[in-house]
Design a protein around this motif. Structure first.
Motif, PDB file in Angstrom:
ATOM      1  N   VAL A  23       0.838  -1.208   0.000  1.00 48.05           N
ATOM      2  CA  VAL A  23       0.000   0.000   0.000  1.00 48.05           C
ATOM      3  C   VAL A  23       0.867   1.249   0.000  1.00 48.05           C
ATOM      4  CG1 VAL A  23      -1.657   1.347   1.352  1.00 48.05           C
ATOM      5  CG2 VAL A  23      -1.979  -1.120   1.080  1.00 48.05           C
ATOM      6  N   TRP A  54       4.861   1.043  -8.485  1.00 47.41           N
ATOM      7  CA  TRP A  54       3.658   0.228  -8.622  1.00 47.41           C
ATOM      8  C   TRP A  54       4.005  -1.226  -8.907  1.00 47.41           C
ATOM      9  CZ3 TRP A  54       1.293   4.533 -12.120  1.00 47.41           C
ATOM     10  CH2 TRP A  54       0.718   5.501 -11.303  1.00 47.41           C
ATOM     11  N   LEU A 112       2.892  -4.496  -6.656  1.00 42.93           N
ATOM     12  CA  LEU A 112       2.247  -5.697  -7.174  1.00 42.93           C
ATOM     13  C   LEU A 112       3.080  -6.945  -6.916  1.00 42.93           C
ATOM     14  CD1 LEU A 112       0.892  -4.397 -10.618  1.00 42.93           C
ATOM     15  CD2 LEU A 112      -0.384  -4.765  -8.500  1.00 42.93           C
ATOM     16  N   LEU A 134       2.602  -7.423  -2.806  1.00 38.49           N
ATOM     17  CA  LEU A 134       1.249  -7.688  -2.308  1.00 38.49           C
ATOM     18  C   LEU A 134       0.995  -9.193  -2.241  1.00 38.49           C
ATOM     19  CD1 LEU A 134      -1.285  -5.912  -1.623  1.00 38.49           C
ATOM     20  CD2 LEU A 134      -2.150  -6.543  -3.862  1.00 38.49           C
ATOM     21  N   LEU A 176      -4.522 -11.639  -2.965  1.00 34.26           N
ATOM     22  CA  LEU A 176      -5.238 -10.369  -3.040  1.00 34.26           C
ATOM     23  C   LEU A 176      -5.258  -9.783  -4.454  1.00 34.26           C
ATOM     24  CD1 LEU A 176      -4.052  -8.564   0.230  1.00 34.26           C
ATOM     25  CD2 LEU A 176      -6.134  -9.890  -0.155  1.00 34.26           C
ATOM     26  N   LEU A 177      -4.426 -10.291  -5.344  1.00 37.90           N
ATOM     27  CA  LEU A 177      -4.340  -9.709  -6.678  1.00 37.90           C
ATOM     28  C   LEU A 177      -5.627  -9.857  -7.501  1.00 37.90           C
ATOM     29  CD1 LEU A 177      -0.662 -10.495  -7.751  1.00 37.90           C
ATOM     30  CD2 LEU A 177      -1.643  -8.321  -7.033  1.00 37.90           C
ATOM     31  N   LEU A 225      -7.894  -7.151  -6.360  1.00 35.00           N
ATOM     32  CA  LEU A 225      -7.424  -5.853  -6.854  1.00 35.00           C
ATOM     33  C   LEU A 225      -7.759  -5.687  -8.335  1.00 35.00           C
ATOM     34  CD1 LEU A 225      -5.820  -3.240  -6.355  1.00 35.00           C
ATOM     35  CD2 LEU A 225      -3.745  -4.503  -6.955  1.00 35.00           C
ATOM     36  N   VAL A 274     -11.433  -4.626  -8.660  1.00 30.21           N
ATOM     37  CA  VAL A 274     -11.708  -3.262  -8.206  1.00 30.21           C
ATOM     38  C   VAL A 274     -11.183  -2.221  -9.184  1.00 30.21           C
ATOM     39  CG1 VAL A 274     -11.222  -1.583  -6.382  1.00 30.21           C
ATOM     40  CG2 VAL A 274     -11.824  -3.932  -5.783  1.00 30.21           C
ATOM     41  N   THR A 275     -10.073  -2.518  -9.855  1.00 36.28           N
ATOM     42  CA  THR A 275      -9.427  -1.511 -10.718  1.00 36.28           C
ATOM     43  C   THR A 275      -9.806  -1.615 -12.188  1.00 36.28           C
ATOM     44  OG1 THR A 275      -7.469  -2.948 -10.997  1.00 36.28           O
ATOM     45  CG2 THR A 275      -7.438  -1.363  -9.178  1.00 36.28           C
ATOM     46  N   SER A 280      -5.191  -2.627 -14.696  1.00 29.90           N
ATOM     47  CA  SER A 280      -5.791  -3.905 -14.310  1.00 29.90           C
ATOM     48  C   SER A 280      -5.175  -5.057 -15.105  1.00 29.90           C
ATOM     49  CB  SER A 280      -7.303  -3.867 -14.521  1.00 29.90           C
ATOM     50  OG  SER A 280      -7.619  -3.627 -15.873  1.00 29.90           O
ATOM     51  N   VAL A 291      -2.058  -5.957 -13.371  1.00 33.63           N
ATOM     52  CA  VAL A 291      -2.351  -6.754 -12.176  1.00 33.63           C
ATOM     53  C   VAL A 291      -2.539  -8.216 -12.564  1.00 33.63           C
ATOM     54  CG1 VAL A 291      -3.980  -7.128 -10.296  1.00 33.63           C
ATOM     55  CG2 VAL A 291      -3.383  -4.792 -10.965  1.00 33.63           C
ATOM     56  N   THR A 298     -14.820  -9.626  -2.141  1.00 35.47           N
ATOM     57  CA  THR A 298     -14.653  -8.385  -2.906  1.00 35.47           C
ATOM     58  C   THR A 298     -15.866  -8.125  -3.785  1.00 35.47           C
ATOM     59  OG1 THR A 298     -12.262  -8.733  -2.933  1.00 35.47           O
ATOM     60  CG2 THR A 298     -13.148  -7.139  -4.498  1.00 35.47           C
TER      61      THR A 298
END
Length: 418
Positions: free
Chosen positions: A26, A49, A53, A56, A60-61, A64, A67-68, A82, A85, A158
């Motif tokens: 984060v 960034w 990635l 993290l 959780l990827l 993520l 969400v993105t 995204s 990711v 999520t």
């Protein structure tokens, strides 16, 4: 005899450092955003960034990514944030021992053949592979999710969290059309809300909490004011009353489409919806069929253009099957239909996945879900591949048997051994 779960030193170390890695990721992500804003240097921001990635926690990827997907974040060339990711998720998985835990079902094998055919038909005709690459990335992420119940559970939470956020934020304006703050598209958000509604029974929520959550989600679905979403919900409701068979997710939407089309004008007038969008969809389907007749076997390639003199959203045909026909020909349609039928058979004993396949195929009669940045595409591939173990503190010897009735796994998948 109850077996006590044992935690190895390696696993304990991983669990202890996961929060630290999350916080570090984060901080690195925020530092990248700040560096881009203050210095204007994309190189430093992208490096930070990439570090985020990389650090993290892997499970959780996928969350993520979801969400993105609809956020306009800077990426790298043709790859959006995204997409990066997704690439990091797949690459990190490949270079770890966890890649051995990925399970390929028969439907996944057919999906690979379908994408191979799509590449063969697209490369020599248009040469524009990026639109297809985006979809393939989502499919690979979906298949990769079979490696870990943890990653699947995180994605389910999520889905529910994002759906509730979009609905709750809109509550003060519930009489207006719900587009969503993050997704910014009623159809995309409607698919997410239906997915959330179907995964509620899989998550550890009290009974009253489930009722409240389902009420909010249904209110959100109504507020999308999108006929394809409403139709999909009606099809799922009917499907729940019928025996689950491999042909139902494909056949039921087709059977219910004619009466729904006859009622579309009345529904449009009653709720004062946009009548022009329905006419546009019907015209695009008609033009798509004409385009398909020109190259019925191979199609025009995934990045086909000029479906008609009118610009139907840059060549998009608002029907999944006609769109696939124009892009990949009847061979591609047959392969994708085989994939869907196998997927329906594999998920027949897993209601949430089975009904989500039904919902997306119902929506797809007047929508085209397969394009870059489509939440519908990601959820379609991901939620039908997730392996999730039921929440329970202890397991008996009988419980060690493979569980094919919980989670969103296909019947060919097995839960991970602890």
């Amino acid at each position: 005899m109850i077996e006590i779960a044992r935690t190895t030193p390696t696993r304990l170390t991983t669990e202890l450092f996961a929060p630290v890695r999350f916080l570090f990721a984060v901080v690195a992500g925020l530092a990248g955003a700040l560096a881009r804003e203050l210095t204007g240097s994309p190189f430093l921001a992208e490096a930070l960034w990439a570090l985020a990635l990389f650090v993290l926690p892997l499970p959780l990827l996928p969350a993520l990514l979801l969400v993105t997907m609809r956020l306009e974040l800077p990426g790298l060339g043709e790859l959006g944030f995204s997409d990066l990711v997704a690439v990091f998720y797949v690459v990190r998985l490949i270079f770890s021992s966890r890649i051995l835990d990925v399970r390929l079902s028969p439907s996944h094998l057919v999906l690979i053949v379908f994408f191979g055919w799509a590449v063969l038909t697209t490369a020599p005709q248009s040469g524009m592979m990026w639109p297809l690459v985006h979809i393939m990335l989502y499919a690979v992420v979906g298949v990769a999710l079979t490696h870990s119940p943890t990653a699947g559970t995180g994605l389910l939470w999520t889905v529910l969290g994002l759906a509730l956020f979009e609905t709750i934020v809109h509550l003060p304006d519930m009489l207006t059309r719900l587009h969503g703050v993050v997704l910014a598209d009623p159809a995309q958000l409607g698919a997410l809300l239906i997915a959330a509604l179907l995964v509620v029974p899989l998550l550890s929520l009290p009974r009253n909490g489930r009722i409240a959550v389902c009420g909010l989600l249904l209110a959100g679905i109504a507020a999308t004011q999108t006929r394809s979403v409403w139709f999909a919900l009606c099809v799922v409701a009917v499907a729940m009353l019928l025996p689950r068979r491999w042909h139902l997710p494909v056949g039921l939407p087709l059977l219910m489409a004619p009466p729904a089309l006859l009622a579309a004008a009345q529904v449009t007038a009653l709720f004062k919806l946009n009548g022009e969008s329905l006419d546009l969809r019907l015209q695009s389907i008609s033009e798509g069929l004409r385009k398909l007749s020109e190259k019925p076997i191979t199609g025009h390639g995934w990045a086909f253009r000029d479906v008609s003199p009118m610009d139907f959203a840059n060549g998009i045909v608002y029907n999944l099957w006609v769109h696939l026909g124009v892009a990949t020909g009847l061979v591609g349609v047959a392969l994708f239909a085989l994939y869907v039928c196998l997927l329906s058979s594999e998920t027949a004993r897993n209601p949430s996945a089975y009904f989500f396949v039904t919902a997306i195929l119902a929506m797809s009669l007047t929508e085209v879900p397969l394009y870059g940045g489509s939440v519908i595409a990601l959820l379609f591939f991901a939620l039908t591949s997730v392996r999730r173990e039921p929440d329970r503190p202890a397991r008996t010897a009988e419980a060690e048997q493979p569980d094919t009735t919980s989670g969103l796994a296909g019947s060919g998948h097995r839960n991970a051994t602890r």
